[in-house]
Scaffold this motif. Sequence first.
Motif, PDB file in Angstrom:
ATOM      1  N   TRP A 116       0.702  -1.213   0.033  1.00  0.00           N
ATOM      2  CA  TRP A 116      -0.059   0.073  -0.173  1.00  0.00           C
ATOM      3  C   TRP A 116       0.786   1.490   0.068  1.00  0.00           C
ATOM      4  O   TRP A 116       0.270   2.280  -0.197  1.00  0.00           O
ATOM      5  CB  TRP A 116      -0.864   0.008   1.306  1.00  0.00           C
ATOM      6  CG  TRP A 116      -1.964  -0.934   1.258  1.00  0.00           C
ATOM      7  CD1 TRP A 116      -2.146  -2.264   1.794  1.00  0.00           C
ATOM      8  CD2 TRP A 116      -3.128  -1.247   0.183  1.00  0.00           C
ATOM      9  NE1 TRP A 116      -3.044  -2.926   1.488  1.00  0.00           N
ATOM     10  CE2 TRP A 116      -3.593  -2.481   0.441  1.00  0.00           C
ATOM     11  CE3 TRP A 116      -3.402  -0.371  -0.755  1.00  0.00           C
ATOM     12  CZ2 TRP A 116      -4.810  -2.640  -0.094  1.00  0.00           C
ATOM     13  CZ3 TRP A 116      -4.687  -0.801  -1.410  1.00  0.00           C
ATOM     14  CH2 TRP A 116      -5.344  -1.852  -1.401  1.00  0.00           C
ATOM     15  N   GLY A 117       1.902   1.089   0.102  1.00  0.00           N
ATOM     16  CA  GLY A 117       2.925   2.405   0.319  1.00  0.00           C
ATOM     17  C   GLY A 117       3.587   2.989  -0.756  1.00  0.00           C
ATOM     18  O   GLY A 117       4.266   3.907  -0.963  1.00  0.00           O
ATOM     19  N   ASP A 118       3.666   1.772  -1.871  1.00  0.00           N
ATOM     20  CA  ASP A 118       4.194   2.428  -3.200  1.00  0.00           C
ATOM     21  C   ASP A 118       3.627   3.162  -4.149  1.00  0.00           C
ATOM     22  O   ASP A 118       2.403   3.199  -4.138  1.00  0.00           O
ATOM     23  CB  ASP A 118       4.684   0.928  -4.222  1.00  0.00           C
ATOM     24  CG  ASP A 118       5.659   1.305  -5.191  1.00  0.00           C
ATOM     25  OD1 ASP A 118       6.876   1.674  -4.799  1.00  0.00           O
ATOM     26  OD2 ASP A 118       5.241   1.593  -6.364  1.00  0.00           O
ATOM     27  N   LEU A 119       4.400   4.193  -4.854  1.00  0.00           N
ATOM     28  CA  LEU A 119       3.700   5.026  -5.327  1.00  0.00           C
ATOM     29  C   LEU A 119       3.810   4.877  -7.031  1.00  0.00           C
ATOM     30  O   LEU A 119       3.369   5.780  -7.982  1.00  0.00           O
ATOM     31  CB  LEU A 119       4.522   6.718  -5.104  1.00  0.00           C
ATOM     32  CG  LEU A 119       4.474   7.089  -3.799  1.00  0.00           C
ATOM     33  CD1 LEU A 119       5.283   8.217  -3.641  1.00  0.00           C
ATOM     34  CD2 LEU A 119       2.976   7.656  -3.345  1.00  0.00           C
ATOM     35  N   GLY A 120       4.517   3.853  -7.378  1.00  0.00           N
ATOM     36  CA  GLY A 120       4.423   3.686  -8.767  1.00  0.00           C
ATOM     37  C   GLY A 120       5.877   4.373  -9.150  1.00  0.00           C
ATOM     38  O   GLY A 120       6.810   4.868  -8.194  1.00  0.00           O
ATOM     39  N   PRO A 121       6.409   4.344 -10.577  1.00  0.00           N
ATOM     40  CA  PRO A 121       7.442   4.791 -10.752  1.00  0.00           C
ATOM     41  C   PRO A 121       7.553   6.416 -10.842  1.00  0.00           C
ATOM     42  O   PRO A 121       8.104   6.833 -11.757  1.00  0.00           O
ATOM     43  CB  PRO A 121       7.613   3.990 -12.117  1.00  0.00           C
ATOM     44  CG  PRO A 121       6.408   4.236 -12.840  1.00  0.00           C
ATOM     45  CD  PRO A 121       5.334   3.852 -11.502  1.00  0.00           C
ATOM     46  N   VAL A 122       7.529   6.686  -9.935  1.00  0.00           N
ATOM     47  CA  VAL A 122       7.622   8.521  -9.605  1.00  0.00           C
ATOM     48  C   VAL A 122       9.112   8.856  -9.780  1.00  0.00           C
ATOM     49  O   VAL A 122       9.887   8.172  -9.923  1.00  0.00           O
ATOM     50  CB  VAL A 122       6.763   8.887  -8.719  1.00  0.00           C
ATOM     51  CG1 VAL A 122       5.162   8.835  -8.317  1.00  0.00           C
ATOM     52  CG2 VAL A 122       7.455   8.355  -7.363  1.00  0.00           C
ATOM     53  N   TYR A 123       9.133  10.250  -9.623  1.00  0.00           N
ATOM     54  CA  TYR A 123      10.413  11.025  -9.830  1.00  0.00           C
ATOM     55  C   TYR A 123      11.891  10.418  -9.735  1.00  0.00           C
ATOM     56  O   TYR A 123      12.320  10.133 -10.835  1.00  0.00           O
ATOM     57  CB  TYR A 123      10.578  12.278  -8.809  1.00  0.00           C
ATOM     58  CG  TYR A 123       9.436  13.442  -8.783  1.00  0.00           C
ATOM     59  CD1 TYR A 123       9.516  14.194  -9.748  1.00  0.00           C
ATOM     60  CD2 TYR A 123       8.366  13.095  -8.088  1.00  0.00           C
ATOM     61  CE1 TYR A 123       8.577  15.171  -9.763  1.00  0.00           C
ATOM     62  CE2 TYR A 123       7.120  14.202  -8.236  1.00  0.00           C
ATOM     63  CZ  TYR A 123       7.155  15.063  -9.166  1.00  0.00           C
ATOM     64  OH  TYR A 123       6.334  15.987  -9.472  1.00  0.00           O
ATOM     65  N   GLU A 141       5.238   5.197 -18.788  1.00  0.00           N
ATOM     66  CA  GLU A 141       4.929   4.817 -17.364  1.00  0.00           C
ATOM     67  C   GLU A 141       4.117   5.809 -16.598  1.00  0.00           C
ATOM     68  O   GLU A 141       3.870   5.798 -15.263  1.00  0.00           O
ATOM     69  CB  GLU A 141       6.234   4.703 -16.646  1.00  0.00           C
ATOM     70  CG  GLU A 141       7.049   3.534 -17.418  1.00  0.00           C
ATOM     71  CD  GLU A 141       8.170   3.062 -16.309  1.00  0.00           C
ATOM     72  OE1 GLU A 141       8.371   1.826 -16.281  1.00  0.00           O
ATOM     73  OE2 GLU A 141       8.662   3.799 -15.457  1.00  0.00           O
ATOM     74  N   LEU A 142       3.504   6.996 -17.326  1.00  0.00           N
ATOM     75  CA  LEU A 142       2.862   8.050 -16.583  1.00  0.00           C
ATOM     76  C   LEU A 142       1.538   7.390 -15.860  1.00  0.00           C
ATOM     77  O   LEU A 142       1.340   7.757 -14.625  1.00  0.00           O
ATOM     78  CB  LEU A 142       2.221   9.031 -17.464  1.00  0.00           C
ATOM     79  CG  LEU A 142       3.304   9.942 -17.978  1.00  0.00           C
ATOM     80  CD1 LEU A 142       2.504  10.927 -18.979  1.00  0.00           C
ATOM     81  CD2 LEU A 142       4.175  10.667 -17.081  1.00  0.00           C
ATOM     82  N   ASP A 143       0.994   6.445 -16.554  1.00  0.00           N
ATOM     83  CA  ASP A 143      -0.547   5.888 -15.854  1.00  0.00           C
ATOM     84  C   ASP A 143      -0.132   4.855 -14.473  1.00  0.00           C
ATOM     85  O   ASP A 143      -1.098   4.294 -14.032  1.00  0.00           O
ATOM     86  CB  ASP A 143      -1.310   5.027 -17.000  1.00  0.00           C
ATOM     87  CG  ASP A 143      -0.605   3.802 -17.585  1.00  0.00           C
ATOM     88  OD1 ASP A 143       0.616   3.663 -17.203  1.00  0.00           O
ATOM     89  OD2 ASP A 143      -0.853   3.115 -18.396  1.00  0.00           O
ATOM     90  N   ARG A 144       1.151   4.404 -14.664  1.00  0.00           N
ATOM     91  CA  ARG A 144       1.417   3.786 -13.317  1.00  0.00           C
ATOM     92  C   ARG A 144       1.774   4.576 -11.993  1.00  0.00           C
ATOM     93  O   ARG A 144       2.092   3.923 -11.101  1.00  0.00           O
ATOM     94  CB  ARG A 144       2.649   2.823 -13.546  1.00  0.00           C
ATOM     95  CG  ARG A 144       2.338   1.637 -14.669  1.00  0.00           C
ATOM     96  CD  ARG A 144       3.476   0.981 -14.914  1.00  0.00           C
ATOM     97  NE  ARG A 144       4.091   0.488 -13.771  1.00  0.00           N
ATOM     98  CZ  ARG A 144       5.433   0.109 -13.871  1.00  0.00           C
ATOM     99  NH1 ARG A 144       6.094   0.429 -15.053  1.00  0.00           N
ATOM    100  NH2 ARG A 144       5.910  -0.500 -12.782  1.00  0.00           N
ATOM    101  N   MET A 145       2.047   5.703 -12.186  1.00  0.00           N
ATOM    102  CA  MET A 145       2.393   6.731 -11.192  1.00  0.00           C
ATOM    103  C   MET A 145       1.279   7.532 -10.524  1.00  0.00           C
ATOM    104  O   MET A 145       0.161   7.781 -10.918  1.00  0.00           O
ATOM    105  CB  MET A 145       3.285   8.071 -11.836  1.00  0.00           C
ATOM    106  CG  MET A 145       4.288   7.711 -12.722  1.00  0.00           C
ATOM    107  SD  MET A 145       5.008   9.115 -13.455  1.00  0.00           S
ATOM    108  CE  MET A 145       6.313   8.477 -14.698  1.00  0.00           C
ATOM    109  N   ALA A 146       1.285   7.493  -8.893  1.00  0.00           N
ATOM    110  CA  ALA A 146       0.601   8.109  -8.195  1.00  0.00           C
ATOM    111  C   ALA A 146       0.048   9.558  -8.442  1.00  0.00           C
ATOM    112  O   ALA A 146      -1.146   9.972  -8.538  1.00  0.00           O
ATOM    113  CB  ALA A 146       0.858   8.162  -6.789  1.00  0.00           C
TER     114      ALA A 146
END
Length: 315
Positions: free
Chosen positions: A128-135, A188-193
């Motif tokens: 639950w803590g992962d934001l996806g491939p952000v910054y 990968e935008l759609d996988r990012m929080a």
Amino acid sequence: MIPQPQFDPSHYEQQYLDLMRHIWSAGDERVDRTGVGTRAMFGATMRFDLSDNAIPLLTTKRVYWKTAAREMLWFLTGDTNIRELVKQKVHIWTDWPLDKYRRATGEDIDRDSFEQKIIEDPEFAEQWGDLGPVYGKQWVDWPVYEPAGNGLYHKAETGINQIALLVEGIRSNPGSRRHIFTGWNVAELDRMALPPCHKTYQFYVANGKLSALLQQRSCDLALGVPFNVFSAALLTRMVAQQCDLEPGELIWNGGDVHLYLNHEALVEEQLARTPSGAPTLHLLRKPESVFAYEIKDFEVRDYSPQAHIPAPVAV
């Protein structure tokens, strides 16, 4: 009526307050992703001198610079899970996974309880803590795909470290016009929080000084931009030190620059205040690489801001 306090037009913060006043008075009222609504303009620029240890911290309200610095150090690790942040009492990324958890489970858990579970339960944090491939993931581990035979490709174990390449490029070829890194990975935008707001950074070397330009696509002027400006200035200082250069200037370019309609109290309070003072940022040591800085390496001096102004975050 928007207050018109006495001001020093030469103070670096005045350009920020002028932008806030213009948007609140004459901005386009628009519907946005959050449903809160904004007043906005398209295209704005601010310039900040970073010489003599100057740092563009707002003085008309407190900016929690250590929180921003911890976030920047976290980006440089490539981590995308909020666990290490919340261990340091940094809450700025919690709202997105918390909202996702509430929607998925129906549990009306409060933020403190959610963060406690993130800290205490690694499996819960992983889920639950992962934001996806952000910054940070894009900055230091941009994905690369290699031929696997028969026309197929597989993801390489190690991606592209844009920050390492940036530092090496500035050292070896300071006059290049390609000193750029970005977090805007379309695939990968759609996988990012949250897709990157401060999305592209470009650097420029002249006369022994390093300057940076930040292009920010989405600019929450009241809450996000003060952090983003400080963070970009901090990163510029770090890279400059690693490349044996003096800091030059930070240029901030905003795309959709907006104030949320529920930030009225903040805007009116802040515009009634007068900026003052000249804080400085000092790097207390030079680590072996740009990835080895710690929070204790940064010291801000002569920062006496006016009181913090609370306002809700639009998720």
